[in-house]
Design a protein around this motif. Structure first.
Motif, short mmCIF file in Angstrom:
data_model
loop_
_atom_site.label_atom_id
_atom_site.label_comp_id
_atom_site.label_asym_id
_atom_site.label_seq_id
_atom_site.Cartn_x
_atom_site.Cartn_y
_atom_site.Cartn_z
N LEU A 89 -14.75 -4.31 -30.05
CA LEU A 89 -13.86 -4.24 -28.90
C LEU A 89 -12.56 -4.99 -29.19
N ASP A 90 -11.47 -4.49 -28.65
CA ASP A 90 -10.15 -5.01 -29.00
C ASP A 90 -10.00 -6.49 -28.64
N SER A 91 -10.36 -6.85 -27.41
CA SER A 91 -10.14 -8.22 -26.97
C SER A 91 -11.15 -9.20 -27.55
N LEU A 92 -12.38 -8.75 -27.70
CA LEU A 92 -13.44 -9.64 -28.18
C LEU A 92 -13.52 -9.71 -29.70
N ASN A 93 -12.86 -8.79 -30.37
CA ASN A 93 -12.90 -8.82 -31.83
C ASN A 93 -12.28 -10.08 -32.39
N GLY A 94 -11.32 -10.64 -31.66
CA GLY A 94 -10.69 -11.87 -32.12
C GLY A 94 -11.64 -13.05 -32.18
N VAL A 95 -12.71 -13.01 -31.36
CA VAL A 95 -13.69 -14.09 -31.41
C VAL A 95 -14.32 -14.17 -32.79
N PHE A 96 -14.60 -13.02 -33.40
CA PHE A 96 -15.22 -13.00 -34.72
C PHE A 96 -14.21 -13.32 -35.82
N GLU A 97 -12.93 -13.03 -35.58
CA GLU A 97 -11.93 -13.30 -36.59
C GLU A 97 -11.51 -14.77 -36.62
N ARG A 98 -11.43 -15.40 -35.44
CA ARG A 98 -10.97 -16.78 -35.38
C ARG A 98 -12.08 -17.81 -35.48
N SER A 99 -13.33 -17.38 -35.28
CA SER A 99 -14.43 -18.34 -35.25
C SER A 99 -15.63 -17.80 -36.00
N ASN A 100 -16.37 -18.71 -36.58
CA ASN A 100 -17.62 -18.35 -37.27
C ASN A 100 -18.83 -18.58 -36.39
N GLU A 101 -18.61 -18.94 -35.12
CA GLU A 101 -19.72 -19.27 -34.22
C GLU A 101 -20.65 -18.10 -33.95
N PRO A 102 -20.15 -16.85 -33.74
CA PRO A 102 -21.10 -15.75 -33.54
C PRO A 102 -22.03 -15.54 -34.72
N ARG A 103 -21.54 -15.69 -35.94
CA ARG A 103 -22.40 -15.55 -37.11
C ARG A 103 -23.38 -16.71 -37.20
N ALA A 104 -22.93 -17.90 -36.83
CA ALA A 104 -23.83 -19.04 -36.81
C ALA A 104 -24.95 -18.84 -35.79
N LEU A 105 -24.59 -18.32 -34.62
CA LEU A 105 -25.60 -18.04 -33.60
C LEU A 105 -26.60 -17.01 -34.10
N LEU A 106 -26.13 -15.93 -34.72
CA LEU A 106 -27.02 -14.88 -35.21
C LEU A 106 -27.97 -15.42 -36.28
N SER A 107 -27.48 -16.28 -37.15
CA SER A 107 -28.33 -16.85 -38.20
C SER A 107 -29.42 -17.73 -37.60
N GLY A 108 -29.04 -18.64 -36.69
CA GLY A 108 -30.03 -19.49 -36.07
C GLY A 108 -31.00 -18.72 -35.20
N ALA A 109 -30.50 -17.71 -34.51
CA ALA A 109 -31.37 -16.90 -33.65
C ALA A 109 -32.37 -16.10 -34.48
N ALA A 110 -31.94 -15.57 -35.62
CA ALA A 110 -32.86 -14.82 -36.47
C ALA A 110 -33.99 -15.70 -36.98
N LEU A 111 -33.66 -16.93 -37.36
CA LEU A 111 -34.68 -17.84 -37.86
C LEU A 111 -35.67 -18.23 -36.77
N ILE A 112 -35.16 -18.61 -35.60
CA ILE A 112 -36.05 -19.03 -34.52
C ILE A 112 -36.86 -17.85 -34.00
N TRP A 113 -36.29 -16.64 -34.09
CA TRP A 113 -37.01 -15.44 -33.65
C TRP A 113 -38.18 -15.14 -34.59
N ILE A 114 -37.99 -15.28 -35.88
CA ILE A 114 -39.08 -15.05 -36.84
C ILE A 114 -40.21 -16.04 -36.61
N ILE A 115 -39.86 -17.30 -36.37
CA ILE A 115 -40.89 -18.31 -36.09
C ILE A 115 -41.65 -17.96 -34.81
N GLY A 116 -40.93 -17.49 -33.79
CA GLY A 116 -41.58 -17.12 -32.54
C GLY A 116 -42.49 -15.91 -32.69
N VAL A 117 -42.08 -14.92 -33.46
CA VAL A 117 -42.93 -13.76 -33.69
C VAL A 117 -44.22 -14.16 -34.40
#
Length: 444
Positions: free
Chosen positions: A67-95
């Motif tokens: 999306l045009d407006s939200l794409n800048g969040v991924f360009e200016r910050s690494n936080e979404p990727r950090a969230l996805l990495s931590g979420a994937a790990l905690i999700w595997i442990i939960g499964v």
């Protein structure tokens, strides 16, 4: 706002559509543990609902990235990727825990590792606004320690409250809605782009919970399990960390005027310190009481019991649905009350409104202690428990009570996942709110 709403709707739709196939997969793989003493459902119900919620999280992040407006969040910050990495790990442990019941200490270690993964990738608390002192920069080890502690506490608080159908998903959804309003105000009202990731996380979290709730409301057809409860707890903590430790208070230009005016103006900065606590106030209270209760009895803090807040609501006479709604009410009052006070801190009517709603909540909480009787002309319009009993009905009830006193205790027998007729849904017959129930010989 339209793009945030679109992200929310896509996340909710994907989560909702994936939950049905995930339920069938959970039944096929045997992810349906036996009934435990602390459980309130009567038949084995499939878990692994966190698989669908993680799919919704991935879909929400993918849509936001295009999306045009939200794409800048991924360009200016690494936080979404950090969230996805931590979420994937905690999700595997939960499964793995939903399927194989791994040890509590192993789960705790996995939670700390997931938090550490997010810290390494930049999702961490860099500074804290302290009342009377100002903005305090944290050292590397202080930042890591505080971030890991907040993530672990939030994950376990949400996990502890996941005891009734729809309770955890609904409570977190209400909390994330309040958090979205607060983060959006910081991002849009003050024009601070650093608050955009937290706003996105809150919108995605709402979509995850809203998409799963139709399948999880009483009677639940599937549980989110630890794979879901730990996941939404981590996303909730990530949003709080992002807006607390990444938004620079000086960029709001609030330090103007006298000392009192500056103090009132700084409330939007101080609220991030309090908002995560108000969001998880009920789960956190439950967590603290559980630790005190278990250690007082000489048990492990991780030992399971039936002393949680939702169990106590059932014991004093609330129905399953009403207990969940009461928890919703208090969660909304605390989280939205904190947000409202941060916006209009000088208005006393907000405090009066919160006090009045708290009184209403106390009345609802103690409602089973009172048995009001409707007048005879209104008995046809009220539930049977509010009608005046005739002498014959009273005599019959007295006889039934005598039979109850002469009855024997019935032990609760766990139902195995392979029992014929069990399809994974909760029981549709009568269910007890208590672990023991006396037999009655009176005819119904």
């Amino acid at each position: 706002m339209r793009e945030y709403l679109l992200t929310l709707c896509v996340t909710a739709a994907v989560t909702y559509l994936l939950t049905g196939p995930v339920r069938k997969f959970a039944i096929a793989t045997g992810a349906m543990p036996e009934i435990r003493a602390r459980d309130v459902h009567r038949e084995p119900t499939p878990r692994l609902g966190g698989i669908a919620m993680f799919g919704g999280l991935c879909a929400g992040l993918l849509v936001a990235d295009h999306l045009d407006s939200l794409n800048g969040v991924f360009e200016r910050s690494n936080e979404p990727r950090a969230l996805l990495s931590g979420a994937a790990l905690i999700w595997i442990i939960g499964v793995l825990d939903d399927k194989f019941e791994i040890d509590a200490l192993i789960k705790l270690g996995g939670q700390m590792i997931a938090a550490g993964v997010m810290v390494v990738q930049g999702l961490t608390i860099l500074w804290l606004p302290i009342p009377g002192i100002g903005t305090v920069s944290l050292t590397s080890w202080q930042s890591t320690l505080l971030t890991v502690a907040l993530v672990v506490i939030t994950i376990n608080a949400v996990n502890f409250v996941d005891g009734l159908d729809g309770l955890a998903a609904g409570t977190v959804c209400i909390a994330s809605a309040a958090f979205f309003i607060y983060a959006y105000r910081i991002w849009f009202g003050y024009g601070i782009e650093a608050a955009a990731p937290a706003t996105l996380f809150a919108a995605i979290l709402m979509g995850m919970c809203l998409g799963f709730l139709p399948h999880n409301m009483h009677p639940a057809r599937i549980f989110m399990g630890d794979s879901g409860s730990m996941l939404i707890g981590l996303v909730l903590a990530a949003g709080a960390i992002s807006i607390t430790g990444q938004v620079d208070p000086d960029s709001m230009n609030l330090f103007v005027g006298g000392e009192r005016a500056a103090t009132h103006a700084m409330l939007p900065v101080f609220i991030p310190l309090l908002l995560p606590l108000t969001i998880i106030a009920l789960p956190m209270t439950d967590l603290v009481l559980a630790i005190v209760r278990r250690t007082w009895k000489g048990q492990s803090p991780f030992a399971a019991d039936r002393g949680h807040l939702h169990h106590r609501l059932l014991e004093i006479g609330h129905s399953h649905s009403r207990a969940v709604l009461i928890m919703y009410f208090w969660s909304a009052l605390l989280s939205f009350g904190a947000v409202a006070y941060s916006v209009h801190s000088a208005s006393m009517w907000i405090v009066f409104l919160i006090v009045a709603l708290s009184a209403v909540g106390l009345v609802l909480l103690l409602l089973p202690r009172f048995t009001p009787r409707a007048p005879r002309w209104a008995e046809a319009f009220v539930p049977p428990r509010y009608r005046r009993r005739t002498r014959l009905a009273a005599a019959s009830a007295g006889a039934g009570g005598a039979d109850e006193r002469d009855g024997t205790e019935e032990e609760r027998t766990p139902v195995g996942a392979g029992v014929s007729g069990v399809n994974g849904a909760t029981a549709v017959g009568p269910r007890s709110r208590f672990p023991d129930r006396r037999k009655t010989s009176a005819s119904r």
